[in-house]
Each structure stands twice: as C-alpha cells, then as structure tokens.
Design a protein around this motif. Structure first.
Motif, PDB file in Angstrom:
ATOM      1  N   THR A 289      -2.169   9.791  -5.847  1.00  0.00           N
ATOM      2  CA  THR A 289      -0.828   9.389  -7.214  1.00  0.00           C
ATOM      3  C   THR A 289      -1.048   8.098  -7.345  1.00  0.00           C
ATOM      4  OG1 THR A 289       1.229   9.351  -5.751  1.00  0.00           O
ATOM      5  CG2 THR A 289       0.424  11.567  -7.115  1.00  0.00           C
ATOM      6  N   SER A 290      -1.327   6.966  -6.139  1.00  0.00           N
ATOM      7  CA  SER A 290      -1.132   5.127  -6.749  1.00  0.00           C
ATOM      8  C   SER A 290      -1.501   4.542  -7.830  1.00  0.00           C
ATOM      9  CB  SER A 290      -0.498   5.209  -5.563  1.00  0.00           C
ATOM     10  OG  SER A 290      -1.655   4.546  -4.095  1.00  0.00           O
ATOM     11  N   LEU A 291      -3.135   5.114  -7.686  1.00  0.00           N
ATOM     12  CA  LEU A 291      -3.969   4.368  -8.769  1.00  0.00           C
ATOM     13  C   LEU A 291      -3.786   5.700  -9.862  1.00  0.00           C
ATOM     14  CD1 LEU A 291      -6.912   4.612  -6.251  1.00  0.00           C
ATOM     15  CD2 LEU A 291      -5.739   2.663  -6.624  1.00  0.00           C
TER      16      LEU A 291
ATOM     17  N   PRO B  42     -10.921   7.280  -9.936  1.00  0.00           N
ATOM     18  CA  PRO B  42      -9.772   7.780  -8.919  1.00  0.00           C
ATOM     19  C   PRO B  42     -10.407   9.362  -8.538  1.00  0.00           C
ATOM     20  CG  PRO B  42      -8.793   6.195 -10.333  1.00  0.00           C
ATOM     21  CD  PRO B  42      -9.835   6.181 -10.498  1.00  0.00           C
ATOM     22  N   HIS B  43     -10.644   9.666  -9.606  1.00  0.00           N
ATOM     23  CA  HIS B  43     -10.950  10.975  -9.079  1.00  0.00           C
ATOM     24  C   HIS B  43     -12.537  11.600  -8.268  1.00  0.00           C
ATOM     25  CE1 HIS B  43     -12.900  11.695 -13.075  1.00  0.00           C
ATOM     26  NE2 HIS B  43     -13.297  12.787 -12.219  1.00  0.00           N
TER      27      HIS B  43
ATOM     28  N   ILE C 232       0.750  -1.402  -0.253  1.00  0.00           N
ATOM     29  CA  ILE C 232      -0.150  -0.357   0.389  1.00  0.00           C
ATOM     30  C   ILE C 232       0.950   1.286  -0.057  1.00  0.00           C
ATOM     31  CG2 ILE C 232      -1.764   0.973   1.224  1.00  0.00           C
ATOM     32  CD1 ILE C 232      -2.303  -1.072   2.477  1.00  0.00           C
ATOM     33  N   PHE C 233       0.498   1.897  -0.831  1.00  0.00           N
ATOM     34  CA  PHE C 233       1.684   3.426  -1.346  1.00  0.00           C
ATOM     35  C   PHE C 233       0.988   4.843  -0.471  1.00  0.00           C
ATOM     36  CE2 PHE C 233       1.895   0.832  -4.903  1.00  0.00           C
ATOM     37  CZ  PHE C 233       3.158   0.124  -4.645  1.00  0.00           C
ATOM     38  N   GLN C 234       2.135   5.020  -0.152  1.00  0.00           N
ATOM     39  CA  GLN C 234       2.124   6.462   0.719  1.00  0.00           C
ATOM     40  C   GLN C 234       0.446   7.488   0.302  1.00  0.00           C
ATOM     41  OE1 GLN C 234       5.150   9.019   1.390  1.00  0.00           O
ATOM     42  NE2 GLN C 234       4.225  10.103   2.469  1.00  0.00           N
TER      43      GLN C 234
END
Lengths: 340, 326
Positions: free
Chosen positions: B106-108, B155-156, B100-102
C-alpha cells in the motif's frame, strides 16, 4: 515405524489442484502424506502460498481433495457417504482459524457462539447447556461476564481463546490449528500457546499445527514437516529436524530467522528470488532454481521423499551431502550476506 | 545519554493525544529519545505501544484532525520540528529524514511506475531534471538488487519483497541522515525478510545513515541494531545497548517480553506470559502504567511515574523497583 493402533490420523498421497482457466492447473497440495499419533502435535511450516492452509482445510473436509486418502482411526473419511457417520467425524475433528477477527460471527454473542456446536449436534439437552458452557468456559479461562458480549468488544487474544473454546466444545480428538497465534502480540501469543498445550495434556488431543513461525512450531510440536510449493520436503522429530537439518530449504529457513541471542551469531543463507508459481510445475525438484547446491540432476528429475534415518524423511538428491556442502560454503564466505 | 554533540535527533517530553468519539487516547506520554549520528536504534513494543505514532510524530505525519501534539520538542539540527512550518517540513521529509513503511503493498502508488516514484524524490530534493533523475533511479534500483530494465514497471508487477526494495531505494535516494523503518519486514515471509535485513545491513554501513528501526520482533533488533529502546504505553521504559538489555533485562516488562518468545535454542516447557492486558490508552493507570501487570510493584509505583535511572553507562531503566534494588 509406529504402532498402528496408536495412529489417529493418517493422510496418504493427498492432492488438491485448482483449475485456474486456460488449461492451467494450480498444484496447491501435491502428494502430501503424514501421520499423527494420539496426543501428539505435528507442526507444518512453510512460507505463504506453500499450501499449508490448504492441507488443513482439506483434512477438515472444508474442501474436497483432488485425490488421496485420510484415515481417521483407520477409516477413510473422504469416501464416507453415511450422514450419521459424517456428523460423528465433524464432532471428532475441529479447526481453529488464523484470524480471530473474521472467524467469529459478529452478530452473535460469545455465549451463542459457544453453544452453537451443542445445538447442532444435540449432545446436551437445553437444561444442561448452561452447566456445560460453564465447564467449558472454566477450562479455557473465559469469564462469564464475556458471555453476553459480542466479538468486537474483545481483543484479539480473547477472541482467539473463544475460537479455541468453540473448537473444544464437542470434545474432539483432533484439532487443526491454522496459524492460531500469528495475528497476536508476543505476550498474548504466549498465553494462547500455554492454553493449547495445557488442553492437549488434559484432553489427550492431537494437533495439526500450521504456522510460518518456526520457533512457535518448535515450541509446541513433537514432529515437524517443512513444506515448499505444495510438497513436504523434510519431516522429522523436532529435535532431529533442528539438529540434523538436511534439506537445503529447511537449512535456509532455519538460518533466516532473526535470533534474539546476542552472543552466538550464525551465518545466514540468503535465498535468492521468490517462491516460483505453483501453476503447472515441471517434474523436477521444485526448489532447484533457488537452491544454492543445485546440480544438473535437480533440473531433470524430481527427488523422492526418502527416509534417511528412522523417522526422518528428506526430499532431496543430495540429502546426505547438504550439511557438508553448507560447511564448505561457510568457509569460503559464500553465504555471509551475499546472495548466492 | 552519550556525548551531546553527536546527537542527530532529540525528542524531549513528547506528548501526543488522539481525540476520538470514545474519548481522549493518550498515545505518547512524555517520551524522551535521542538518536546519535550513525547509530542504529531499535524501538520495540507490542501493538498499541505507540511505536508508529512516534515515527509519524517525528515527521509530523499524524492525522491533523484527530491527533494533537500537546507538548514536546523534536530537535533536529538545532531546529524544533514540532513547531516547523509545513513548507520547511516538506524540505526535510524524504531528504534529511526518510521513512520505509510497513506494508509495501500500500505504500507505493499503483498508477506510477516504480522508476517515476524514485525519481520523484530526486527531482524534488536534488533538483535534477527528468532524465538525470531516471538515470539515478536506475542506479538506486541496482543497489537494492533489482534489474534496471524494470524501471518502467508498475508496483503490481513486483512481488512483496521487491516492492519493499523499491520502497528502500526511494527512501535512500537522497542519502538521508536518518532513516525510519516502520516494521519493514512484518508483511514478508522469513526468507524474504532475511533478504531485506541483509540489504539494510549493507546499505546502512555504505551510506552511514542513522536508523530508527521499529518492530515487535526482538530478533530483528538484535541483528540490526546497536541500541534498543523498549516502549510501553507511549513511553520508553528501558534503554541501552542491545547486548546489555537483552542479556540483563531490568524492567519487569522487558523480562516478560523476552520470556514470552519461544526460543529455537533452549527447551522451555512453558512460556512465561505477562499477566493482564496492555494498558488501556483511554484510561492509563496512575503512576507507572505497567503497575497493574507487574509482579514487584510497591506503594510508589501506583502514585508516581518512575524516571529513567542509570544502571550503568549503557543501560537505563524507568522502574521504581530497580532503583530500590540498587
């Protein structure tokens, strides 16, 4: 409540609306009032988008308010048109910005960043400038080797110290600190907080300390105001706020902080959903849709910010009952991890 | 540091360097770390300590042109991931080990629907067909508390907290044996952070996944993890159970970190700041890399890097002073 001549800044019914087109109005700050005594710190906490930074920048007159008053030593600054007087206010009120990476001019050396205030306000002659700068650097712990460096050569903590030194250069009385430590690591954060507190004692400064980090705010403030969607929902002296929290949002906010203490785990209230949009809000309690104790009246009528005890103001229909309700909810296990 | 057979992932003598214009940056220096089955391990340290590099190093996601794994063994199911082929690695990433990214912003991928992004993992690793994968993705979204109807949203259209839930759903899609969470709540507000932490707590017990939680927030570690490893200048300097380490810190750096945090409970007037600055990874000091900032350094500290010593069976520390004090 407090002696009039002791008050340095008094904000009354401050409003800041932004037109976002198509008849939509964003209520960034909606009817905020607070006062700040000389040498004291008022902490302003809330989540992102609740309007805390807007309060800071409007108080600094970096943006014009939609309506409201700001009394600085008894005079309304928002109405002041006199250029000379305005310049004096600029000297008395300063701001430390959140991001030390974007708030310092990358093309200027540290020395010229620090000297800028003196040059604009002509408070010292050219001959005195070096002495004054040495004094300022000594006070804030900036070594002279840094004078000829550029901001990109320094790390975040040092840059923030430069930002603080710049704010102090004209001997202000009031400083708005807009999340000054939120981009710093804990060990550096401790240094900057210590510096701010030492300077306050030394120069009798008043701070409006804006932060989303409750533990930092508690550490530095005398009084704390909790903001939600452009409004202050609870305001009290720091110990009262933490020991006798009344507004359901403040209670949830306090319980949301992960604690280092391994021994005493407290149960947590998890709020459902996100902060609603501040565009054209309805005249009801703005927290009602996320509140775990909301009732019919909350969706019909906006509560007023009432003083429930000396110096303790809460904006909730059920201020007095909230703690009892929380205890009840805890017993039924309603809020341990479950989204309610 | 426990029974050998329970070890899921074992990193030994891991060294990573970055070649940059300014020189060689020693990001990870002889790191040893083990994660057991079902364990939740917290990795704390300040920015630049090498936490994220460790996580990316495990999955071999470090930038190829600048980062170099100088030495080290990453043992996972008896295989060394440090020497594994790219093809084999791709089978492991997202299936056995996921991350799981920070920053959920931006990770999706902005041009795919969230359902598609979760389903992608399932199609690749579980060999499901499109319809099955989408169905499964819908179920996963419900586990993390997002209505299935939003599966075709982009995502947005989601808030930060919800995007992070999607990231968690994608990471859990194949019930991984190890979940690496790299500062999953740093970009979120406290009330949303509380939601995510509660979610991770319940999912971890449900899936019995091992967790490597990377954060600089000691509070999160104390809530979510059983064990903690404190990192400084690319190496572990203290390791043990959260209870041991936080209530009885041995290493001067850990003591400093704990003293630097303003607490909600007690009334200290001044915070104890750690003197000096974080060690420069381009020129690491000789011996113990913390010695220029340390208040109790001795001759040995300046010459030889200290080794991990056992304080008791649930507490280890790498410090010469602690060894001598015993």
């Amino acid at each position: 409540m407090m002696l009039e001549n002791d008050t340095l800044v008094e904000v009354k019914n401050l409003k800041k609306y932004f037109n976002v087109g198509k008849g939509k109005v964003l209520h960034a700050v909606d009817d905020v009032s607070f006062s700040l005594k000389k040498g004291h710190t008022l902490g302003l906490v809330g989540e992102s988008g609740c309007g805390k930074s807007t309060v800071g920048s409007v108080t600094m007159r970096l943006q014009d308010p939609t309506s409201g008053e700001l009394l600085f030593e008894g005079k309304d600054i928002f109405k002041c048109k006199d250029k000379k007087e305005n310049l004096q206010y600029r000297r008395d009120m300063q701001i430390v910005f959140q991001d030390p990476y974007s708030s310092l001019n990358p093309k200027k050396t540290i020395r010229s960043i620090l000297a800028e205030g003196y040059q604009i306000h002509h408070t010292v002659t050219k001959g005195e400038l070096n002495d004054v700068l040495s004094l300022l650097s000594e006070k804030t712990g900036i070594s002279k080797d840094m004078w000829e460096q550029y901001p990109h050569e320094l790390d975040g903590g040092k840059r923030q110290v430069v930002g603080i030194a710049r704010a102090l250069s004209l001997n202000p009385k009031f400083i708005v600190c807009d999340e000054p430590v939120s981009s710093l690591d804990v060990s550096v954060q401790a240094k900057v907080l210590n510096l701010l507190m030492d300077l306050q004692e030394e120069m009798n400064l008043s701070y409006l300390f804006i932060s989303h980090d409750l533990s930092v705010v508690k550490h530095i403030s005398d009084r704390i105001a909790v903001m939600y969607l452009g409004q202050i929902v609870e305001m009290a002296d720091k110990d009262t706020l933490f020991s006798e929290t009344m507004h359901p949002y403040s209670i949830a906010l306090l319980s949301a902080i992960p604690k280092v203490d391994v021994e005493n785990k407290v149960s947590r209230i998890v709020l459902k959903g996100d902060v609603p949009s501040p565009i054209n809000p309805k005249p009801i309690c703005r927290f009602a849709n996320r509140c775990w104790m909301s009732q019919q009246i909350c969706f019909e009528k906006e509560p007023e910010l009432l003083e429930v005890a000396p110096g303790h103001c809460v904006k909730c229909h059920f201020a007095k009952e909230s703690r009892k309700l929380m205890a009840g909810a805890e017993k039924t296990g309603l809020n341990s991890g479950e989204q309610i | 540091m426990n029974q050998e057979k329970d070890i899921l992932l074992k990193i030994s003598d891991f060294v990573v360097e970055f070649r940059t214009e300014t020189g060689t940056k020693q990001a990870i220096n002889h790191l040893d770390l083990a994660i057991h089955k079902g364990e939740s391990l917290g990795l704390v340290g300040e920015s630049g300590a090498g936490k994220t590099t460790t996580a990316l190093g495990i999955l071999r996601l470090l930038p190829k042109h600048s980062a170099k794994i100088k030495s080290g063994i990453i043992e996972f199911h008896g295989q060394d991931m440090a020497k594994m082929s790219e093809k084999r690695l791709m089978e492991i990433r997202g299936d056995k080990i996921s991350m799981i990214f920070q920053n959920p912003l931006t990770s999706l991928n902005p041009v795919f629907t969230v359902g598609e992004q979760i389903a992608m993992v399932l199609r690749k690793h579980k060999k499901l067909n499109s319809r099955q994968a989408m169905e499964e993705a819908g179920k996963l979204m419900e586990t993390v508390g997002i209505a299935k109807e939003r599966i075709r949203d982009y995502p947005h259209q989601f808030s930060g907290g919800m995007r992070q839930r999607i990231g968690i759903a994608a990471a859990l899609a194949c019930s991984p044996e190890l979940l690496i969470a790299d500062e999953p709540t740093t970009a979120l507000d406290v009330t949303i952070q509380a939601q995510i932490l509660e979610l991770m707590k319940s999912l971890q017990s449900q899936y019995n996944t091992s967790l490597l939680m990377i954060t600089h927030n000691l509070g999160i570690i104390s809530e979510l993890c059983k064990n903690v490893a404190v990192m400084y200048a690319g190496t572990i300097i203290e390791y043990g159970t959260v209870k041991e380490v936080f209530s009885n810190p041995m290493h001067p750096y850990t003591k400093g970190l704990l003293g630097a945090i303003p607490s909600l409970d007690d009334h200290k007037d001044r915070l104890v700041a750690i003197p000096g600055e974080v060690a420069n990874p381009y020129h690491l000091p000789e011996g113990c890399s913390f010695h220029p900032r340390c208040g109790c350094k001795c001759e040995e500290c300046m010459k030889v890097p200290p080794e991990m010593v056992e304080i008791n069976d649930s507490h280890f520390v790498a410090c010469w002073a602690c060894r001598e004090g015993k």
